[in-house]
Scaffold this active site. Structure first.
Site, PDB file in Angstrom:
ATOM      1  N   ILE A   1       0.880  -1.173   0.000  1.00 48.68           N
ATOM      2  CA  ILE A   1       0.000   0.000   0.000  1.00 48.68           C
ATOM      3  C   ILE A   1       0.919   1.225   0.000  1.00 48.68           C
ATOM      4  O   ILE A   1       1.173   1.852   1.028  1.00 48.68           O
ATOM      5  CB  ILE A   1      -0.926  -0.054   1.226  1.00 48.68           C
ATOM      6  N   HIS A   2       1.412   1.526  -1.198  1.00 55.47           N
ATOM      7  CA  HIS A   2       2.536   2.454  -1.339  1.00 55.47           C
ATOM      8  C   HIS A   2       2.259   3.887  -0.857  1.00 55.47           C
ATOM      9  O   HIS A   2       3.042   4.481  -0.124  1.00 55.47           O
ATOM     10  CB  HIS A   2       2.938   2.539  -2.814  1.00 55.47           C
ATOM     11  N   ASP A   3       1.154   4.474  -1.343  1.00 57.03           N
ATOM     12  CA  ASP A   3       1.000   5.933  -1.253  1.00 57.03           C
ATOM     13  C   ASP A   3       0.915   6.522   0.165  1.00 57.03           C
ATOM     14  O   ASP A   3       1.425   7.635   0.393  1.00 57.03           O
ATOM     15  CB  ASP A   3      -0.206   6.387  -2.090  1.00 57.03           C
TER      16      ASP A   3
END
Ligand code: BDR
Ligand code: CA
Length: 303
Positions: free
Chosen positions: A233-235
């Site tokens: 869940i990068h952002d």
């Protein structure tokens, strides 16, 4: 508490949605605007999704539509990582009517006006392709001194997800990323080398489900669909990098983006050589406290 004024430039996108949800849950932040860019899905859908999220969270901020295409590169076909709706196939869980009005001004003008009208410096979290931000810095260089920092999710040091060398946001618009990294504005980079650690466990998902509010009923199916395709869940990392820098280890490095055609197009690389004479242009995050990350994500939906 003195809040950090923040603009979120994004391409929602499920993990973008979680970056917005997280930012809204943090008392340290004052979200001034959400601006959209072509990326995970086309600009019509990223903009619609930003409006839906603003409604869901009752966000009192401007939502403005940004770039429809990358600076130079032709548009390519979208992947299905975020579902064809950009919301992990969960569009049907949102209300049909959109209440939030889209700004009459485009994203770049909106960001420029917020920066120039602000008495204090403003922070930007840029978690999509950097097209809007590059246009902003080229068209209105006077804004540079009004930017506290641009916290970017993008790039990677030594890995890629679209190609072996390149991460999605930089691959989508390499020229824009290159402009931003040569702008002289303070940058924080949450690249793939860091964000692959931004994961949730089955237990976290169950905790989120158990919250059982309006937000969890949409957020949990959305993230479950996404996690089944891209575990990280990068952002939200780019948001926590602003408010909780102690969660991360970092190195100040000189980073450039390859804009040439070929296998390395869109690749970001850092110069680790002792004989490098270029000053660092970016704080590259290298390690994170994953347990804390998970706590923040779970708590963000307890509205
Ligand atoms: C980045 O690309 C998108 O799919 C995500 O929203 C994130 O910003 C990860 O490579
Ligand atoms: Ca994104």
């Amino acid at each position: 508490m003195k809040k950090i004024p923040l603009i979120i430039d994004c391409d929602p996108g499920v993990d973008d949605a979680f970056a917005i949800i997280l930012a809204n849950s943090l008392e340290e932040l004052d979200i001034k605007a959400i601006t959209t860019v072509n990326g995970n899905v086309g600009i019509d859908l990223t903009t619609r999704n930003a409006l839906l999220l603003a409604d869901l969270l009752d966000l009192d901020c401007t939502v403005a539509r940004g770039a429809e295409v990358p600076l130079v590169k032709p548009l390519r076909e979208k992947s299905n990582t975020h579902g064809s709706d950009g919301l992990g196939g969960c569009l049907n869980l949102f209300p049909k009517e959109i209440r939030k009005e889209l700004s009459k001004e485009d994203a770049v003008t909106t960001i420029k006006n917020i920066l120039m009208d602000s008495e204090e410096k403003v922070t930007i979290a840029a978690v999509g392709p950097l097209t809007n931000i590059a246009l902003l810095l080229k068209l209105y260089p006077q804004v540079k001194e009004k930017i506290e920092v641009i916290s970017i999710m993008g790039g990677a040091i030594n890995n890629g997800n679209v190609t072996p060398c390149s991460e999605f946001n930089f691959y989508e618009d390499p020229e824009a990323a290159s402009i931003v990294f040569n702008s002289g504005v303070p940058l924080i980079m949450s690249g793939l080398n860091l964000t692959v650690n931004a994961t949730l466990t089955e237990e976290n998902l169950n905790e989120m489900k158990a919250i059982g509010n309006k937000l969890s009923e949409i957020a949990v199916p959305m993230i479950s669909d996404y996690i089944s395709k891209d575990a990280a869940i990068h952002d939200p990392c780019a948001i926590l990098a602003i408010t909780h820098p102690e969660m991360f280890e970092s190195e100040d490095l000189y980073v450039q983006i390859d804009t040439r055609e070929g296998i390395t197009r869109g690749m970001s690389y850092a110069d680790y050589r002792s004989k490098n004479t270029n000053p660092p242009n970016c704080k590259v995050l290298t390690k994170m406290d994953t347990t804390k990350f998970r706590e923040f994500i779970v708590n963000s939906i307890k509205l």
